[in-house]
Design a protein around this motif. Sequence first.
Motif, PDB file in Angstrom:
ATOM      1  N   ASP A   1      -5.075  -5.097  12.951  1.00 21.08           N
ATOM      2  CA  ASP A   1      -6.354  -5.449  12.520  1.00 21.08           C
ATOM      3  C   ASP A   1      -6.422  -6.293  11.132  1.00 21.08           C
ATOM      4  O   ASP A   1      -5.747  -5.822  10.280  1.00 21.08           O
ATOM      5  N   SER A   2      -6.994  -7.549  11.328  1.00 16.93           N
ATOM      6  CA  SER A   2      -6.671  -8.122   9.866  1.00 16.93           C
ATOM      7  C   SER A   2      -7.244  -7.696   8.527  1.00 16.93           C
ATOM      8  O   SER A   2      -6.720  -7.705   7.552  1.00 16.93           O
ATOM      9  N   ARG A   3      -8.363  -6.753   8.839  1.00 18.13           N
ATOM     10  CA  ARG A   3      -8.643  -6.093   7.658  1.00 18.13           C
ATOM     11  C   ARG A   3      -7.732  -5.116   7.032  1.00 18.13           C
ATOM     12  O   ARG A   3      -7.499  -5.172   5.970  1.00 18.13           O
ATOM     13  N   ARG A   4      -7.179  -4.452   8.001  1.00 19.53           N
ATOM     14  CA  ARG A   4      -6.041  -3.597   7.697  1.00 19.53           C
ATOM     15  C   ARG A   4      -4.628  -4.196   7.248  1.00 19.53           C
ATOM     16  O   ARG A   4      -4.066  -3.647   6.482  1.00 19.53           O
ATOM     17  N   THR A   5      -4.237  -5.066   7.701  1.00 19.95           N
ATOM     18  CA  THR A   5      -3.090  -6.022   7.727  1.00 19.95           C
ATOM     19  C   THR A   5      -3.172  -6.518   6.193  1.00 19.95           C
ATOM     20  O   THR A   5      -2.210  -6.578   5.505  1.00 19.95           O
ATOM     21  N   ALA A   6      -4.259  -7.033   5.799  1.00 17.84           N
ATOM     22  CA  ALA A   6      -4.643  -7.552   4.470  1.00 17.84           C
ATOM     23  C   ALA A   6      -4.302  -6.365   3.302  1.00 17.84           C
ATOM     24  O   ALA A   6      -3.875  -6.964   2.148  1.00 17.84           O
ATOM     25  N   LEU A   7      -4.308  -5.116   3.933  1.00 19.32           N
ATOM     26  CA  LEU A   7      -4.114  -4.359   2.787  1.00 19.32           C
ATOM     27  C   LEU A   7      -2.535  -4.031   2.313  1.00 19.32           C
ATOM     28  O   LEU A   7      -2.197  -3.550   1.233  1.00 19.32           O
ATOM     29  N   TRP A   8      -1.554  -4.559   3.303  1.00 14.93           N
ATOM     30  CA  TRP A   8      -0.341  -4.297   3.046  1.00 14.93           C
ATOM     31  C   TRP A   8       0.909  -5.470   3.227  1.00 14.93           C
ATOM     32  O   TRP A   8       1.782  -5.725   2.619  1.00 14.93           O
ATOM     33  N   PHE A   9       0.176  -6.304   3.991  1.00 12.28           N
ATOM     34  CA  PHE A   9       0.956  -7.531   4.469  1.00 12.28           C
ATOM     35  C   PHE A   9       0.276  -8.994   4.042  1.00 12.28           C
ATOM     36  O   PHE A   9       0.434  -9.749   3.359  1.00 12.28           O
ATOM     37  N   GLY A  10      -0.798  -9.030   4.904  1.00 11.05           N
ATOM     38  CA  GLY A  10      -1.803 -10.360   4.668  1.00 11.05           C
ATOM     39  C   GLY A  10      -2.859 -10.354   5.757  1.00 11.05           C
ATOM     40  O   GLY A  10      -2.950  -9.683   6.701  1.00 11.05           O
ATOM     41  N   HIS A  11      -3.814 -11.114   5.244  1.00 15.33           N
ATOM     42  CA  HIS A  11      -5.079 -11.217   6.265  1.00 15.33           C
ATOM     43  C   HIS A  11      -4.578 -12.408   7.029  1.00 15.33           C
ATOM     44  O   HIS A  11      -3.971 -13.339   6.652  1.00 15.33           O
TER      45      HIS A  11
ATOM     46  N   VAL B   1      14.124  -1.471  10.890  1.00 18.01           N
ATOM     47  CA  VAL B   1      13.541  -0.402   9.716  1.00 18.01           C
ATOM     48  C   VAL B   1      12.412   0.116  10.296  1.00 18.01           C
ATOM     49  O   VAL B   1      11.364  -0.375  10.825  1.00 18.01           O
ATOM     50  N   SER B   2      12.486   1.520  10.052  1.00 18.32           N
ATOM     51  CA  SER B   2      11.306   2.382  11.002  1.00 18.32           C
ATOM     52  C   SER B   2      10.790   3.004   9.866  1.00 18.32           C
ATOM     53  O   SER B   2      11.235   3.468   8.590  1.00 18.32           O
ATOM     54  N   ARG B   3       9.385   3.673  10.176  1.00 22.36           N
ATOM     55  CA  ARG B   3       8.559   4.597   9.423  1.00 22.36           C
ATOM     56  C   ARG B   3       7.935   5.527  10.422  1.00 22.36           C
ATOM     57  O   ARG B   3       7.760   5.108  11.471  1.00 22.36           O
ATOM     58  N   TYR B   4       7.834   6.733  10.157  1.00 20.40           N
ATOM     59  CA  TYR B   4       7.059   7.682  10.602  1.00 20.40           C
ATOM     60  C   TYR B   4       5.590   7.993  10.306  1.00 20.40           C
ATOM     61  O   TYR B   4       5.507   8.001   9.088  1.00 20.40           O
TER      62      TYR B   4
ATOM     63  N   GLY C   1      -2.965   5.095  -1.308  1.00 23.74           N
ATOM     64  CA  GLY C   1      -2.038   5.427  -2.318  1.00 23.74           C
ATOM     65  C   GLY C   1      -1.743   3.931  -3.231  1.00 23.74           C
ATOM     66  O   GLY C   1      -1.934   2.911  -2.842  1.00 23.74           O
ATOM     67  N   PRO C   2      -1.094   4.250  -4.176  1.00 18.05           N
ATOM     68  CA  PRO C   2      -0.381   3.032  -5.024  1.00 18.05           C
ATOM     69  C   PRO C   2       0.784   1.943  -4.276  1.00 18.05           C
ATOM     70  O   PRO C   2       1.381   2.880  -3.653  1.00 18.05           O
ATOM     71  N   LEU C   3       0.423   1.030  -4.268  1.00  9.65           N
ATOM     72  CA  LEU C   3       1.301   0.149  -3.735  1.00  9.65           C
ATOM     73  C   LEU C   3       2.675   0.028  -4.459  1.00  9.65           C
ATOM     74  O   LEU C   3       2.677  -0.125  -5.454  1.00  9.65           O
ATOM     75  N   PRO C   4       3.723  -0.106  -3.743  1.00  7.70           N
ATOM     76  CA  PRO C   4       4.890  -0.302  -4.382  1.00  7.70           C
ATOM     77  C   PRO C   4       5.105  -1.869  -5.091  1.00  7.70           C
ATOM     78  O   PRO C   4       4.572  -2.521  -4.782  1.00  7.70           O
ATOM     79  N   ASP C   5       6.043  -1.669  -5.964  1.00  6.36           N
ATOM     80  CA  ASP C   5       6.404  -2.866  -6.896  1.00  6.36           C
ATOM     81  C   ASP C   5       7.903  -3.265  -6.171  1.00  6.36           C
ATOM     82  O   ASP C   5       8.758  -2.717  -5.987  1.00  6.36           O
ATOM     83  N   PHE C   6       7.839  -4.604  -5.758  1.00  2.28           N
ATOM     84  CA  PHE C   6       9.030  -5.186  -5.116  1.00  2.28           C
ATOM     85  C   PHE C   6      10.376  -5.132  -5.908  1.00  2.28           C
ATOM     86  O   PHE C   6      11.292  -4.901  -5.481  1.00  2.28           O
ATOM     87  N   ALA C   7      10.024  -5.136  -7.402  1.00  2.00           N
ATOM     88  CA  ALA C   7      11.318  -4.929  -8.310  1.00  2.00           C
ATOM     89  C   ALA C   7      11.984  -3.584  -8.105  1.00  2.00           C
ATOM     90  O   ALA C   7      13.023  -3.388  -8.406  1.00  2.00           O
ATOM     91  N   ASP C   8      11.266  -2.711  -7.548  1.00  2.00           N
ATOM     92  CA  ASP C   8      12.192  -1.635  -7.060  1.00  2.00           C
ATOM     93  C   ASP C   8      13.034  -1.632  -5.773  1.00  2.00           C
ATOM     94  O   ASP C   8      13.698  -0.692  -5.570  1.00  2.00           O
TER      95      ASP C   8
ATOM     96  N   PHE D   1      10.143  -2.919   1.533  1.00  2.00           N
ATOM     97  CA  PHE D   1       8.997  -3.160   0.595  1.00  2.00           C
ATOM     98  C   PHE D   1       7.500  -3.226   1.540  1.00  2.00           C
ATOM     99  O   PHE D   1       6.668  -2.419   1.156  1.00  2.00           O
ATOM    100  N   TYR D   2       7.426  -4.106   2.341  1.00  2.00           N
ATOM    101  CA  TYR D   2       6.512  -4.367   3.223  1.00  2.00           C
ATOM    102  C   TYR D   2       6.056  -2.816   4.154  1.00  2.00           C
ATOM    103  O   TYR D   2       4.990  -2.571   4.084  1.00  2.00           O
ATOM    104  N   LEU D   3       7.044  -2.109   4.657  1.00  2.00           N
ATOM    105  CA  LEU D   3       6.803  -0.917   5.241  1.00  2.00           C
ATOM    106  C   LEU D   3       6.116   0.181   4.163  1.00  2.00           C
ATOM    107  O   LEU D   3       5.495   0.739   4.716  1.00  2.00           O
TER     108      LEU D   3
END
Length: 161
Positions: free
Chosen positions: A36-46, A19-22, A142-149, A130-132
């Motif tokens: 970077d843990s501070r940045r991974t906390a924003l989308w995946f986890g600390h 699964v890729s993103r640009y 931006g607003p974080l996506p909803d897993f229900a989507d 979802f995570y990417l």
Amino acid sequence: MIEPTGTLVERDPGVDLVVSRYFSAPPEDVWDSITDSRRTALWFGHWQGEGRTGGEIVVTLTAEDGAPTSHLRVAACDPPRRLELVMRDEHGSWDLELLVEPVDSGASLSLVHHLADRAGLAEIGPGWEFYLDRLAASRVDGPLPDFADYYPALTEYYGAL
């Protein structure tokens, strides 16, 4: 509806879900978003621990109900291009690679999930999409996506790969 991007690559033995993103950013900046843990906390986890090849880290999954933790071993860390992790939790052991490559004026990020077989793709694929997308949203505040989507909407696509 979210458009799935994942592909399946056959290998012997097993398969790789890719699964890729640009991103319109230098590879080093994308690398920091995944290490970077501070940045991974924003989308995946600390995470805490030894973020180096051979190190062990514990990630608190901030997007999951109850913020569970997962233990990961850093199998390879080649900044700013390749991070290989082996994640162990109650669902088993997952072998993951994150590959950052310069592309045009930005960078591509490919998440490669090495799997023994196709079992579970219908559930796994939507989760990585979802995570990417959370990563992409976190990079632009931006607003974080909803897993229900993503789930169950993408299960048919991933189940058919």
